[in-house]
Every structure is written in structure tokens, then in C-alpha cells.
Write a protein that holds these residues in place. Structure first.
Motif, PDB file in Angstrom:
ATOM      1  N   GLU A  27       0.829  -1.084  -0.052  1.00 53.45           N
ATOM      2  CA  GLU A  27       0.065   0.082  -0.077  1.00 53.45           C
ATOM      3  C   GLU A  27       0.821   1.252  -0.152  1.00 53.45           C
ATOM      4  OE1 GLU A  27      -3.267   2.145   2.555  1.00 53.45           O
ATOM      5  OE2 GLU A  27      -2.948  -0.138   3.072  1.00 53.45           O
ATOM      6  N   GLN A  28       2.074   1.215   0.432  1.00 53.49           N
ATOM      7  CA  GLN A  28       2.867   2.278   0.779  1.00 53.49           C
ATOM      8  C   GLN A  28       3.222   2.726  -0.902  1.00 53.49           C
ATOM      9  OE1 GLN A  28       3.599   4.063   3.557  1.00 53.49           O
ATOM     10  NE2 GLN A  28       4.308   5.807   2.188  1.00 53.49           N
ATOM     11  N   LEU A  29       3.373   1.989  -1.926  1.00 52.52           N
ATOM     12  CA  LEU A  29       3.882   2.373  -3.163  1.00 52.52           C
ATOM     13  C   LEU A  29       2.698   3.250  -3.541  1.00 52.52           C
ATOM     14  CD1 LEU A  29       5.584   1.607  -5.515  1.00 52.52           C
ATOM     15  CD2 LEU A  29       3.701  -0.049  -6.083  1.00 52.52           C
ATOM     16  N   ILE A  30       1.446   2.930  -3.410  1.00 48.80           N
ATOM     17  CA  ILE A  30       0.393   3.640  -3.881  1.00 48.80           C
ATOM     18  C   ILE A  30       0.248   5.108  -3.226  1.00 48.80           C
ATOM     19  CG2 ILE A  30      -2.232   3.984  -3.693  1.00 48.80           C
ATOM     20  CD1 ILE A  30      -1.341   1.840  -5.995  1.00 48.80           C
ATOM     21  N   LYS A  31       0.722   5.346  -1.977  1.00 50.02           N
ATOM     22  CA  LYS A  31       0.468   6.308  -1.012  1.00 50.02           C
ATOM     23  C   LYS A  31       1.584   7.294  -1.471  1.00 50.02           C
ATOM     24  CE  LYS A  31      -1.250   4.504   3.131  1.00 50.02           C
ATOM     25  NZ  LYS A  31      -1.085   4.311   4.677  1.00 50.02           N
ATOM     26  N   ASN A  32       2.997   6.870  -2.045  1.00 51.86           N
ATOM     27  CA  ASN A  32       3.997   7.341  -2.448  1.00 51.86           C
ATOM     28  C   ASN A  32       3.578   8.120  -3.892  1.00 51.86           C
ATOM     29  OD1 ASN A  32       5.652   6.675  -0.294  1.00 51.86           O
ATOM     30  ND2 ASN A  32       6.794   5.232  -1.355  1.00 51.86           N
ATOM     31  N   ILE A  33       2.887   7.455  -4.774  1.00 45.82           N
ATOM     32  CA  ILE A  33       2.383   7.721  -6.165  1.00 45.82           C
ATOM     33  C   ILE A  33       1.507   8.791  -5.817  1.00 45.82           C
ATOM     34  CG2 ILE A  33       1.303   7.216  -8.094  1.00 45.82           C
ATOM     35  CD1 ILE A  33       2.764   4.352  -7.951  1.00 45.82           C
ATOM     36  N   ALA A  34       0.550   8.683  -4.954  1.00 45.14           N
ATOM     37  CA  ALA A  34      -0.538   9.475  -5.040  1.00 45.14           C
ATOM     38  C   ALA A  34      -0.124  10.774  -4.300  1.00 45.14           C
ATOM     39  CB  ALA A  34      -1.750   9.065  -3.994  1.00 45.14           C
ATOM     40  N   ALA A  35       0.985  10.876  -3.198  1.00 46.40           N
ATOM     41  CA  ALA A  35       1.663  12.078  -2.911  1.00 46.40           C
ATOM     42  C   ALA A  35       2.175  12.897  -4.026  1.00 46.40           C
ATOM     43  CB  ALA A  35       2.606  11.643  -1.734  1.00 46.40           C
ATOM     44  N   LYS A  36       2.979  12.244  -4.880  1.00 43.87           N
ATOM     45  CA  LYS A  36       3.558  13.002  -5.808  1.00 43.87           C
ATOM     46  C   LYS A  36       2.644  13.336  -6.970  1.00 43.87           C
ATOM     47  CE  LYS A  36       7.706  10.421  -5.643  1.00 43.87           C
ATOM     48  NZ  LYS A  36       8.996   9.443  -6.051  1.00 43.87           N
ATOM     49  N   LEU A  37       1.558  12.723  -7.153  1.00 47.53           N
ATOM     50  CA  LEU A  37       0.413  12.979  -8.125  1.00 47.53           C
ATOM     51  C   LEU A  37      -0.264  14.212  -7.551  1.00 47.53           C
ATOM     52  CD1 LEU A  37      -1.073   9.967  -9.449  1.00 47.53           C
ATOM     53  CD2 LEU A  37       0.176  11.342 -10.888  1.00 47.53           C
ATOM     54  N   GLY A  38      -0.434  14.636  -6.266  1.00 45.57           N
ATOM     55  CA  GLY A  38      -1.073  15.708  -5.725  1.00 45.57           C
ATOM     56  C   GLY A  38      -0.102  16.917  -5.745  1.00 45.57           C
ATOM     57  N   LYS A  39       1.191  16.890  -5.857  1.00 44.23           N
ATOM     58  CA  LYS A  39       2.049  17.992  -6.248  1.00 44.23           C
ATOM     59  C   LYS A  39       1.992  18.419  -7.627  1.00 44.23           C
ATOM     60  CE  LYS A  39       5.086  16.602  -2.498  1.00 44.23           C
ATOM     61  NZ  LYS A  39       6.241  15.941  -2.389  1.00 44.23           N
ATOM     62  N   ASN A  40       1.641  17.503  -8.823  1.00 49.75           N
ATOM     63  CA  ASN A  40       1.597  17.792  -9.879  1.00 49.75           C
ATOM     64  C   ASN A  40       0.360  18.240 -10.479  1.00 49.75           C
ATOM     65  OD1 ASN A  40       1.961  18.025 -12.718  1.00 49.75           O
ATOM     66  ND2 ASN A  40       3.367  16.115 -12.666  1.00 49.75           N
ATOM     67  N   GLU A  41       0.088  19.396 -11.156  1.00 52.88           N
ATOM     68  CA  GLU A  41      -1.236  20.033 -11.642  1.00 52.88           C
ATOM     69  C   GLU A  41      -1.580  19.384 -13.251  1.00 52.88           C
ATOM     70  OE1 GLU A  41      -1.101  24.298 -11.709  1.00 52.88           O
ATOM     71  OE2 GLU A  41      -0.369  24.173  -9.629  1.00 52.88           O
ATOM     72  N   SER A  42      -0.657  18.663 -13.737  1.00 52.51           N
ATOM     73  CA  SER A  42      -0.883  18.022 -14.849  1.00 52.51           C
ATOM     74  C   SER A  42      -1.890  16.784 -14.666  1.00 52.51           C
ATOM     75  CB  SER A  42       0.526  17.515 -15.502  1.00 52.51           C
ATOM     76  OG  SER A  42       0.106  16.755 -16.625  1.00 52.51           O
TER      77      SER A  42
END
Length: 96
Positions: A27-42
């Protein structure tokens, strides 16, 4: 040389797209991806998916596929079509 790797998920065909189910223990893999996606406006992000190679005649055990992320719901990543079904996923990374 053969290396045994533990899969973090599995690829499933879903109509014109594919879905990557990430196992709950990763689950931590998904959390890391989601955190990075939240910072990107694309709105459209591409992922690098490391998965089992379907071609048994190839000496390479894994394949790396660059694919667009369409949506994420919990531990399921909906992506463009990958030429794989029931293949083990070894890693998922944002293509930055």
C-alpha cells in the motif's frame, strides 16, 4: 542469471484499458505515487511499469512499459492498454 522477485501487484485487462491491482501489503507504493501526483497539476501522468515478460523465448525476465495513468481508485491504477494479462507487476514508478 535468474533472480526471484516478489510481485507487488498484477495486471488485468479491463476493456480498452488495463488495471493494475497493487496488493494490500504494498500500500505504501500507492501512497507514494498519490503524494507525488498531488503536487503535479498535470492531469495526465505517465508511469513506468516493470512487469513479467510474456515472451518465454526472450532471455529477459522482465519488461518495462511506459503507459499513461487514467485514474486511481484505492489500490487500483487504471492505465492505457498494456499487452499483458495476469502478469506480475514488480514495480510502478512515475515517469518524471
Amino acid at each position: 542469471m535468474r533472480i526471484n522477485l516478489e510481485p507487488v501487484g498484477i495486471i488485468k485487462k479491463a476493456g480498452k484499458c488495463s488495471e493494475i491491482l497493487i496488493y494490500s501489503e504494498f500500500e505504501q507504493l500507492i501512497k507514494n505515487i498519490a503524494a507525488k501526483l498531488g503536487k503535479n497539476e498535470s492531469t495526465e501522468q505517465s508511469l513506468l511499469i516493470v512487469h513479467k515478460n510474456r515472451d518465454n523465448n526472450d532471455i529477459h525476465q522482465v519488461q518495462v512499459t511506459k503507459i499513461n495513468l487514467i485514474d486511481r481508485v484505492g489500490n487500483i491504477l487504471k492505465v492505457g492498454k498494456i499487452d499483458a494479462n495476469d502478469d506480475s507487476v514488480l514495480d510502478v514508478r512515475l515517469n518524471e
